[in-house]
Design a protein around this motif. Structure first.
Motif, PDB file in Angstrom:
ATOM      1  N   PRO A   1     -74.628  40.554  29.763  1.00  0.00           N
ATOM      2  CA  PRO A   1     -73.592  40.797  28.560  1.00  0.00           C
ATOM      3  C   PRO A   1     -74.058  40.246  27.115  1.00  0.00           C
ATOM      4  CG  PRO A   1     -72.872  38.906  29.975  1.00  0.00           C
ATOM      5  CD  PRO A   1     -74.148  39.547  30.624  1.00  0.00           C
ATOM      6  N   LEU A   2     -75.008  39.020  27.185  1.00  0.00           N
ATOM      7  CA  LEU A   2     -75.511  38.663  25.956  1.00  0.00           C
ATOM      8  C   LEU A   2     -76.576  39.683  25.471  1.00  0.00           C
ATOM      9  CD1 LEU A   2     -75.686  36.572  23.825  1.00  0.00           C
ATOM     10  CD2 LEU A   2     -77.511  35.217  25.068  1.00  0.00           C
ATOM     11  N   LEU A   3     -77.277  40.311  26.067  1.00  0.00           N
ATOM     12  CA  LEU A   3     -78.117  41.383  25.619  1.00  0.00           C
ATOM     13  C   LEU A   3     -77.229  42.543  24.928  1.00  0.00           C
ATOM     14  CD1 LEU A   3     -80.963  42.751  25.036  1.00  0.00           C
ATOM     15  CD2 LEU A   3     -81.022  43.297  27.558  1.00  0.00           C
ATOM     16  N   ARG A   4     -76.415  42.870  26.024  1.00  0.00           N
ATOM     17  CA  ARG A   4     -75.511  44.270  25.424  1.00  0.00           C
ATOM     18  C   ARG A   4     -74.889  43.922  24.006  1.00  0.00           C
ATOM     19  NH1 ARG A   4     -74.592  44.289  31.202  1.00  0.00           N
ATOM     20  NH2 ARG A   4     -72.491  43.304  30.684  1.00  0.00           N
ATOM     21  N   TRP A   5     -74.485  42.642  23.851  1.00  0.00           N
ATOM     22  CA  TRP A   5     -73.704  42.189  22.446  1.00  0.00           C
ATOM     23  C   TRP A   5     -74.721  42.247  21.451  1.00  0.00           C
ATOM     24  CZ3 TRP A   5     -71.588  37.049  25.002  1.00  0.00           C
ATOM     25  CH2 TRP A   5     -70.819  37.405  26.019  1.00  0.00           C
ATOM     26  N   VAL A   6     -75.973  41.791  21.834  1.00  0.00           N
ATOM     27  CA  VAL A   6     -76.978  41.790  20.606  1.00  0.00           C
ATOM     28  C   VAL A   6     -77.600  43.273  20.384  1.00  0.00           C
ATOM     29  CG1 VAL A   6     -79.529  41.028  20.112  1.00  0.00           C
ATOM     30  CG2 VAL A   6     -77.804  39.158  20.977  1.00  0.00           C
ATOM     31  N   MET A   7     -77.514  44.178  21.330  1.00  0.00           N
ATOM     32  CA  MET A   7     -78.097  45.393  21.102  1.00  0.00           C
ATOM     33  C   MET A   7     -76.982  46.172  20.562  1.00  0.00           C
ATOM     34  SD  MET A   7     -81.076  45.660  21.705  1.00  0.00           S
ATOM     35  CE  MET A   7     -82.041  44.096  21.853  1.00  0.00           C
ATOM     36  N   GLY A   8     -75.590  45.553  20.347  1.00  0.00           N
ATOM     37  CA  GLY A   8     -74.558  46.340  19.894  1.00  0.00           C
ATOM     38  C   GLY A   8     -73.876  47.401  20.716  1.00  0.00           C
ATOM     39  N   GLN A   9     -74.343  47.297  22.224  1.00  0.00           N
ATOM     40  CA  GLN A   9     -73.811  47.983  23.272  1.00  0.00           C
ATOM     41  C   GLN A   9     -72.260  47.816  23.381  1.00  0.00           C
ATOM     42  OE1 GLN A   9     -76.822  47.474  25.952  1.00  0.00           O
ATOM     43  NE2 GLN A   9     -78.387  49.036  24.927  1.00  0.00           N
ATOM     44  N   GLU A  10     -71.951  46.711  23.331  1.00  0.00           N
ATOM     45  CA  GLU A  10     -70.541  46.281  23.892  1.00  0.00           C
ATOM     46  C   GLU A  10     -70.133  45.079  22.876  1.00  0.00           C
ATOM     47  OE1 GLU A  10     -70.084  43.539  27.652  1.00  0.00           O
ATOM     48  OE2 GLU A  10     -70.631  45.732  28.220  1.00  0.00           O
ATOM     49  N   GLU A  11     -68.893  45.109  22.587  1.00  0.00           N
ATOM     50  CA  GLU A  11     -68.255  44.077  21.918  1.00  0.00           C
ATOM     51  C   GLU A  11     -68.251  42.666  22.622  1.00  0.00           C
ATOM     52  OE1 GLU A  11     -66.932  43.808  18.666  1.00  0.00           O
ATOM     53  OE2 GLU A  11     -68.315  45.703  18.487  1.00  0.00           O
ATOM     54  N   PRO A  12     -68.498  41.637  22.133  1.00  0.00           N
ATOM     55  CA  PRO A  12     -68.346  40.331  22.815  1.00  0.00           C
ATOM     56  C   PRO A  12     -66.885  40.105  23.113  1.00  0.00           C
ATOM     57  CG  PRO A  12     -69.063  39.889  20.553  1.00  0.00           C
ATOM     58  CD  PRO A  12     -69.015  41.328  20.872  1.00  0.00           C
ATOM     59  N   PRO A  13     -66.369  39.080  23.977  1.00  0.00           N
ATOM     60  CA  PRO A  13     -65.260  38.896  24.276  1.00  0.00           C
ATOM     61  C   PRO A  13     -64.650  37.790  23.260  1.00  0.00           C
ATOM     62  CG  PRO A  13     -66.594  38.159  25.920  1.00  0.00           C
ATOM     63  CD  PRO A  13     -67.323  38.896  25.126  1.00  0.00           C
ATOM     64  N   ALA A  14     -63.439  37.678  23.040  1.00  0.00           N
ATOM     65  CA  ALA A  14     -62.752  36.759  22.082  1.00  0.00           C
ATOM     66  C   ALA A  14     -63.572  35.320  21.985  1.00  0.00           C
ATOM     67  CB  ALA A  14     -61.337  36.695  22.229  1.00  0.00           C
ATOM     68  N   HIS A  15     -63.702  34.985  23.096  1.00  0.00           N
ATOM     69  CA  HIS A  15     -64.103  33.454  23.233  1.00  0.00           C
ATOM     70  C   HIS A  15     -65.621  33.127  22.633  1.00  0.00           C
ATOM     71  CE1 HIS A  15     -66.494  34.804  26.820  1.00  0.00           C
ATOM     72  NE2 HIS A  15     -67.138  33.663  26.546  1.00  0.00           N
ATOM     73  N   VAL A  16     -66.409  34.054  22.416  1.00  0.00           N
ATOM     74  CA  VAL A  16     -67.826  34.141  21.849  1.00  0.00           C
ATOM     75  C   VAL A  16     -67.788  33.979  20.268  1.00  0.00           C
ATOM     76  CG1 VAL A  16     -69.884  35.343  21.393  1.00  0.00           C
ATOM     77  CG2 VAL A  16     -68.719  35.521  23.754  1.00  0.00           C
ATOM     78  N   ASP A  17     -68.517  32.701  19.776  1.00  0.00           N
ATOM     79  CA  ASP A  17     -68.594  32.553  18.607  1.00  0.00           C
ATOM     80  C   ASP A  17     -69.524  33.613  17.665  1.00  0.00           C
ATOM     81  OD1 ASP A  17     -69.486  31.701  15.906  1.00  0.00           O
ATOM     82  OD2 ASP A  17     -69.975  29.660  16.790  1.00  0.00           O
ATOM     83  N   ARG A  18     -68.641  34.670  17.257  1.00  0.00           N
ATOM     84  CA  ARG A  18     -69.233  35.850  16.518  1.00  0.00           C
ATOM     85  C   ARG A  18     -69.985  35.646  15.238  1.00  0.00           C
ATOM     86  NH1 ARG A  18     -66.190  41.221  17.895  1.00  0.00           N
ATOM     87  NH2 ARG A  18     -65.227  40.681  19.665  1.00  0.00           N
ATOM     88  N   ALA A  19     -69.741  34.711  14.774  1.00  0.00           N
ATOM     89  CA  ALA A  19     -70.537  34.084  13.445  1.00  0.00           C
ATOM     90  C   ALA A  19     -71.846  33.755  13.624  1.00  0.00           C
ATOM     91  CB  ALA A  19     -69.708  33.208  12.636  1.00  0.00           C
ATOM     92  N   PHE A  20     -71.804  33.113  14.871  1.00  0.00           N
ATOM     93  CA  PHE A  20     -73.236  32.418  15.289  1.00  0.00           C
ATOM     94  C   PHE A  20     -73.985  33.461  16.167  1.00  0.00           C
ATOM     95  CE2 PHE A  20     -76.478  30.177  17.400  1.00  0.00           C
ATOM     96  CZ  PHE A  20     -76.697  29.124  16.480  1.00  0.00           C
ATOM     97  N   LEU A  21     -73.465  34.565  16.629  1.00  0.00           N
ATOM     98  CA  LEU A  21     -73.892  35.747  17.311  1.00  0.00           C
ATOM     99  C   LEU A  21     -74.425  36.503  16.338  1.00  0.00           C
ATOM    100  CD1 LEU A  21     -74.640  37.274  19.967  1.00  0.00           C
ATOM    101  CD2 LEU A  21     -72.125  38.488  19.722  1.00  0.00           C
ATOM    102  N   GLU A  22     -73.707  36.642  15.258  1.00  0.00           N
ATOM    103  CA  GLU A  22     -74.306  37.684  13.916  1.00  0.00           C
ATOM    104  C   GLU A  22     -75.648  36.955  13.542  1.00  0.00           C
ATOM    105  OE1 GLU A  22     -73.237  40.819  13.051  1.00  0.00           O
ATOM    106  OE2 GLU A  22     -71.804  40.445  14.642  1.00  0.00           O
ATOM    107  N   LEU A  23     -75.726  35.630  13.463  1.00  0.00           N
ATOM    108  CA  LEU A  23     -76.922  34.998  12.893  1.00  0.00           C
ATOM    109  C   LEU A  23     -78.098  35.513  13.779  1.00  0.00           C
ATOM    110  CD1 LEU A  23     -75.752  31.419  12.065  1.00  0.00           C
ATOM    111  CD2 LEU A  23     -76.196  33.379  10.473  1.00  0.00           C
ATOM    112  N   LEU A  24     -77.698  35.498  15.226  1.00  0.00           N
ATOM    113  CA  LEU A  24     -78.778  35.831  16.261  1.00  0.00           C
ATOM    114  C   LEU A  24     -79.337  37.164  16.068  1.00  0.00           C
ATOM    115  CD1 LEU A  24     -80.472  35.177  18.684  1.00  0.00           C
ATOM    116  CD2 LEU A  24     -78.606  35.690  20.245  1.00  0.00           C
ATOM    117  N   ILE A  25     -78.366  38.012  15.996  1.00  0.00           N
ATOM    118  CA  ILE A  25     -78.270  39.567  15.867  1.00  0.00           C
ATOM    119  C   ILE A  25     -79.332  39.822  14.466  1.00  0.00           C
ATOM    120  CG2 ILE A  25     -77.248  41.827  15.562  1.00  0.00           C
ATOM    121  CD1 ILE A  25     -75.137  40.700  17.156  1.00  0.00           C
ATOM    122  N   ALA A  26     -79.006  39.186  13.460  1.00  0.00           N
ATOM    123  CA  ALA A  26     -79.714  39.485  12.055  1.00  0.00           C
ATOM    124  C   ALA A  26     -80.941  38.873  12.262  1.00  0.00           C
ATOM    125  CB  ALA A  26     -79.033  38.766  10.965  1.00  0.00           C
TER     126      ALA A  26
END
Length: 92
Positions: free
Chosen positions: A59-84
């Motif tokens: 699931p983490l790979l799908r979130w990074v690749m933009g294939q799937e939205e992460p669930p509500a419990h995921v720190d989206r701001a930090f995930l966005e740093l990883l994606i960027a």
């Protein structure tokens, strides 16, 4: 052990863990991110990275690749740093 040694060991463990995920794709996303950022991170940021790294690779790979939205419990701001960071490295 002092708190400075504690955080140094924690950073080293996180870098190792980022490069040894179990799936090569996540190694190549999290490893370079950890190499570039963990030395500058304090305890709060390391907590955020650890929590994100506690997620399963598929699931983490799908979130990074933009294939799937992460669930509500995921720190989206930090995930966005990883994606960027990943997009900058891969030229996407």
């Amino acid at each position: 052990m002092t708190s400075g040694e504690d955080i140094a060991i924690r950073r080293k463990r996180l870098r190792y863990r980022a490069w040894h995920r179990g799936t090569r794709e996540m190694d190549l996303i999290l490893g370079p991110f950890a190499d570039a950022h963990v030395e500058a991170y304090g305890a709060a940021e390391l907590d955020r990275l650890e929590k994100l790294m506690d997620e399963e690779d598929p699931p983490l790979l799908r979130w990074v690749m933009g294939q799937e939205e992460p669930p509500a419990h995921v720190d989206r701001a930090f995930l966005e740093l990883l994606i960027a960071d990943h997009e900058k490295r891969t030229g996407q």
